[in-house]
Scaffold this motif. Structure first.
Motif, PDB file in Angstrom:
ATOM      1  N   SER A 296       0.823  -1.205   0.000  1.00  0.00           N
ATOM      2  CA  SER A 296       0.000   0.000   0.000  1.00  0.00           C
ATOM      3  C   SER A 296       0.863   1.264   0.000  1.00  0.00           C
ATOM      4  CB  SER A 296      -0.935  -0.001   1.205  1.00  0.00           C
ATOM      5  OG  SER A 296      -0.171  -0.059   2.381  1.00  0.00           O
ATOM      6  N   GLU A 297       2.177   1.094   0.152  1.00  0.00           N
ATOM      7  CA  GLU A 297       3.086   2.235   0.067  1.00  0.00           C
ATOM      8  C   GLU A 297       3.780   2.301  -1.290  1.00  0.00           C
ATOM      9  OE1 GLU A 297       3.235   4.586   2.326  1.00  0.00           O
ATOM     10  OE2 GLU A 297       1.721   3.434   3.370  1.00  0.00           O
ATOM     11  N   ARG A 302       0.086   4.464  -4.435  1.00  0.00           N
ATOM     12  CA  ARG A 302      -0.024   5.846  -3.957  1.00  0.00           C
ATOM     13  C   ARG A 302      -0.644   6.744  -5.029  1.00  0.00           C
ATOM     14  NH1 ARG A 302       5.330   5.448  -1.460  1.00  0.00           N
ATOM     15  NH2 ARG A 302       6.148   6.770  -3.107  1.00  0.00           N
ATOM     16  N   ARG A 305      -4.441   5.034  -5.975  1.00  0.00           N
ATOM     17  CA  ARG A 305      -5.358   4.922  -4.834  1.00  0.00           C
ATOM     18  C   ARG A 305      -5.413   6.228  -4.051  1.00  0.00           C
ATOM     19  NH1 ARG A 305      -8.340   4.249  -0.598  1.00  0.00           N
ATOM     20  NH2 ARG A 305      -8.488   2.244   0.459  1.00  0.00           N
ATOM     21  N   ASP A 306      -4.244   6.700  -3.646  1.00  0.00           N
ATOM     22  CA  ASP A 306      -4.226   7.845  -2.726  1.00  0.00           C
ATOM     23  C   ASP A 306      -4.336   9.192  -3.442  1.00  0.00           C
ATOM     24  OD1 ASP A 306      -3.834   5.859  -0.910  1.00  0.00           O
ATOM     25  OD2 ASP A 306      -1.721   6.259  -0.580  1.00  0.00           O
TER      26      ASP A 306
END
Lengths: 460, 449
Positions: A296-297, A302, A305-306
């Motif tokens: 997820s990093e 990133r 998703r982010d």
């Protein structure tokens, strides 16, 4: 004098280093011939479990009239139908009673088998496995049942965007039979007949072409006897001559839209071909895949998703299809109205990685993951036989496995970043695919739009 | 006189210090003995429970903050607990559109009866940092509304992703909901596309305010743990800052023997299938440790290829089913759910197959668990249970399952003791409970040609 005072510490350190070096040695891989003349590789361990890995060379899909889905159905059938005078249920429960694990799976060039049991039971398990390989009943009703289950799966896959996207990639760039082997389409699965399976069975599992690697106790007697039992009569199998020459893999650099009206979301896929020097340095591509999408990093996570807020999750994968085709695959499932932006951002993220590389802390983190992994599976107590088998199938000597951990430990940031800049293709040279419910709604400059499966041929 | 009194005080002081030292030694000794088993410190006042499982072989410490509220505790459109889980995790990690500043592998999962926030400290950030972030789950959610709306769209992506991977899952949710007949445990964690779009941010924030509180949560740490450090950090990070009244109590599941049957046609599926779900009240006389062992063994028996299972009569001895999936697991501490999903073999009608499955279940109960099967199971698993207290990886499964259901986890020694004490009569009793009339829902799924 000053150094003399440090001598005891230096001696202790040297002694401990020596211990560590000795402990870090992998178990020996012995080349042995069984009583019945089969050449095998044996890895003696402190264990009471025998693990036999076998690769039976198999060119069936390149023979006259082959349906490439036959090996998939055939392998399931012989594992579920009876063998000799053993009823199906008895066969499975006898394996269960022995606490044995038996598995078979097909790849385009070989059938891989694994048999695991305690040393006291391995010969009995090998006898059962031998009956499966030599004397399967290939029962008509069991065939219909197994084939029916796989037809159901292939039917469901027709609505699966991932299956559509990956099948298109294979169809565009693989040898046609290899592509059909991996895709196992609904049409091919439905067309398989029992006679084809019987024909495949007759020419499969030839002992003469088998590569066997096993691990077990230091007393090799039971393991080697089990190999002889497992391969008994398999020299009578008759592989047929190859009639179809495998076409070379041709990487395709295109952007394609595929319609899947059954889906609600869009799937964005990017594929890079691992070729030339990159094939000799595959760990570099594993590092790339990890950095781009493993956690997820990761960079793609990133971004998609982010930042773009388009995807629930992304993936990257080093896809190892056969000896010829290795790919770096990336992608994610996104809302259709964000598909174009997601493709653009994923391409930019990938290009940025290719040009700029990693920083030291990111590199160290990825390296640690792989060093830990290999230290975990390759040490004085462990050497998985399948790693040795894969090394042999790749054309290496067995000693190649000894180089895996030092290779990963020896990797450094500078050479990795140089590698990325030199050997990853720019994003405009990737195969880029969007599978979406309504491709007319997607405004993007593409090489082709596929609304019906047959239109894919026009993309080549 | 004063000197004597001082000496007396001094002596008392020394004795008190000695007493403290003995206590410390005793704790260390107990800790050492408990080191390979589940350790439950008695010192947490703020959290509902704290559990430590020592795993010296694991370089990475795993932290689970289990909030004892899940979809079963929500109201309104289904999927609210899952949406809330997303919001709470992002808020706790202070990660909205930015990059996380620390390298902790974090994730969260919503279940029917709990929501779990998980962190694996892969980069050795240390328990202070990790627990500090996990404790943020209880802080008010500080994300902006636009971000939360976008996150709802991402929850929808997750639903679509799941649908693509498991095309039958929405049927499974629907049958389960019907089986529970309006009871909260029947709510779908994932929801549907429609229900997700109806989820209200305010409802999620309200549910957070109501359920996300330290005294409604347990901390479970698994790894090479320093007990005293965790003790200190629990005190530091988890405290009740706001009085919220009594802990929430979930309604007890009401069971009966209702029979639900329906039919669905779908273009998504390729061939006909039958889906059967049944609620099984666990016989009341068993402890939680015994229940977990009995569940494991009966699941193995039911799914095995041997005589004690369903495959023999349905798949091997006869041609009833072409494909058979069986699951048996707890949905609450006292209730098992048996789930059977089957495709009929050739020339078998769905209705015939459903009847045959029920008949074979009943036959299994009548015949009972054979002595041979029972002793096979006992022998095969004897070492597993005996070594459970020294095998953190295996014990972890039991601890985690217990926490998801809101049950006090049991240590390895007690599970071993429970396994040793069970007889084949106990297995028969539970097998009979599985086959006895109880709430059942059957869906005939028909493919549209």
């Amino acid at each position: 004098m000053k150094y003399l005072r440090q001598l005891p510490f230096i001696l202790i350190f040297t002694f401990l280093s020596g211990c560590i070096a000795v402990n870090a040695d992998l178990p020996e891989i012995k080349s042995v011939t069984t009583d019945k003349g089969h050449d095998v590789y044996y890895i003696p361990l402190e264990t009471e479990t025998v693990t036999i890995h076998a690769a039976f060379k198999n060119d069936y899909i390149f023979t006259e009239g082959a349906n490439p889905v036959v090996p998939h159905i055939g392998l399931q059938l012989i594992q579920q139908a009876g063998a000799g005078d053993i009823e199906p249920a008895t066969l499975l429960s006898e394996f269960e009673d022995l606490g044995a694990d038996a598995q078979l799976h097909a790849r385009p060039d070989a059938i891989h088998g694994k048999l695991v049991a305690d040393v006291a039971d391995i010969e009995a398990a090998a006898k059962l496995a031998n009956q499966v390989l030599t004397d399967s009943t290939l029962d008509e009703r069991w065939f219909r049942r197994v084939a029916g289950n796989l037809v159901e799966k292939a039917g469901l896959d027709r609505n699966h965007s991932g299956v559509l996207g990956w099948s298109a990639m294979r169809k565009l760039s693989f040898d046609p039979m290899v592509a059909r082997f991996w895709s196992a389409s609904f049409a091919d699965t439905q067309a398989v007949e029992l006679d084809q399976v019987k024909d495949w069975y007759q020419q499969s599992f030839n002992a003469g072409d088998a590569i066997i690697v096993l691990s077990g106790p230091k007393d090799m007697a039971s393991g080697l006897r089990a190999v002889d039992i497992l391969l008994d009569q398999l020299d009578q199998k008759q592989p047929r001559a190859v009639t179809v020459e495998q076409e070379p893999f041709v990487p395709v650099a295109k952007t394609i839209l595929i319609e899947n009206s059954a889906a609600n979301d869009a799937l964005v896929l990017l594929f890079d071909h691992v070729k030339g020097e990159a094939r000799r340095r595959e760990f570099e591509t594993y590092f790339t895949a990890y950095e781009l999408g493993a956690t997820s990093e990761s960079r793609l996570h990133r971004k998609l998703r982010d930042e773009l807020r388009a995807a629930y999750e992304v993936f990257t994968q080093f896809a190892d299809f056969d000896r010829q085709v290795r790919l770096l695959a990336m992608g994610g499932q996104v809302s259709p109205d964000q598909a174009v932006a997601a493709l653009r951002l994923a391409s930019e993220t990938y290009d940025n990685y290719r040009e700029q590389g990693m920083d030291q802390s990111g590199f160290d983190q990825v390296k640690k993951v792989y060093v830990d992994h290999f230290e975990d599976i390759l040490n004085e107590d462990s050497l998985p036989p399948n790693l040795v088998l894969e090394a042999l199938l790749e054309g290496h000597e067995v000693e190649f496995v000894n180089s895996l951990l030092p290779t990963v430990r020896g990797m450094n940031l500078m050479t990795h970043n140089e590698f990325s800049a030199a050997h990853l293709s720019p994003s405009d040279q990737l195969l880029r695919i969007i599978v979406a419910p309504d491709i007319d709604a997607i405004e993007l400059d593409v090489d082709c739009r596929v609304k019906q499966p047959e239109q894919l041929a026009e993309c080549v | 006189m004063l000197k004597v009194q001082l000496n007396c005080y001094y002596l008392c002081y020394i004795m008190f210090r000695l007493f403290l030292l003995m206590l410390l030694v005793a704790q260390l000794v107990v800790g050492a003995f408990a080191a390979e088993d589940l350790y439950k410190p008695a010192y947490s006042r703020a959290l509902h429970g704290v559990y430590l499982l020592h795993n010296p072989d694991d370089e990475i410490t795993h932290y689970y903050l289990v909030v004892h509220a899940g979809e079963a505790d929500m109201s309104g459109p289904h999927g609210l607990s899952h949406f809330l889980e997303h919001l709470a995790m992002f808020s706790a990690a202070h990660k909205d559109r930015g990059e996380s500043t620390i390298k902790v592998d974090e994730n969260a999962f919503a279940y029917k009866t709990a929501t779990v926030f998980f962190a694996a400290d892969k980069e050795n950030e240390g328990p202070d940092v990790v627990l500090g972030r996990l404790a943020n789950v209880f802080e008010p959610i500080h994300l902006d509304r636009q971000f939360m709306r976008e996150e709802r769209r991402i929850v929808e992506r997750e639903f679509q992703h799941h649908q693509q991977r498991y095309p039958y899952s929405h049927h499974s949710d629907a049958v389960f909901s019907r089986l529970l007949d309006g009871q909260s445990v029947g709510r779908s964690v994932l929801g549907t596309q429609e229900s997700i779009r109806q989820l209200s941010i305010d409802d999620a924030l309200h549910a957070h305010q109501k359920f996300y509180r330290p005294d409604n949560a347990s901390l479970y740490v698994w790894g090479d743990v320093n007990y005293s450090t965790i003790n200190k950090l629990v005190k530091k990070h988890f405290s009740i800052k706001e009085e919220k009244g009594d802990r929430h109590q979930r309604e007890r599941l009401a069971l009966g023997d209702k029979r639900h049957q329906d039919e669905a046609r779908s273009e998504d599926i390729f061939r006909d299938r039958v889906m059967i779900k049944k609620l099984v009240p666990f016989p009341a006389q068993y402890s939680w440790a015994q229940k977990m062992v009995l569940r494991d063994h009966l699941h193995d028996l039911l799914t095995s290829n041997g005589r004690s299972g369903l495959r023999q009569p349905l798949q091997f001895d006869a041609f009833w089913v072409a494909d058979l999936e069986i699951e048996l697991d707890f949905i609450t501490q006292n209730v098992l759910a048996l789930e059977i999903f089957a495709a009929p073999d050739f020339d078998v009608e769905l209705e015939q197959l459903a009847t045959e499955i029920e008949t074979q279940l009943s036959n299994l109960a009548t015949a009972g668990v054979s002595r041979a099967s029972f002793y096979d199971l006992k022998n095969d698993t004897e070492f597993f249970y005996a070594d459970l207290q020294n095998t953190p990886g295996d014990l972890h499964e039991y601890v985690f399952k217990s926490l998801l259901l809101g049950v006090e986890p049991v240590n390895g020694r007690d599970i071993n003791k429970a396994a040793k004490g069970l007889t084949h009569l106990d297995y028969d009793a539970v097998m009979q409970a599985i086959a006895a009339p109880s709430d059942i829902a059957i869906r005939f799924l028909r493919a549209t040609p």
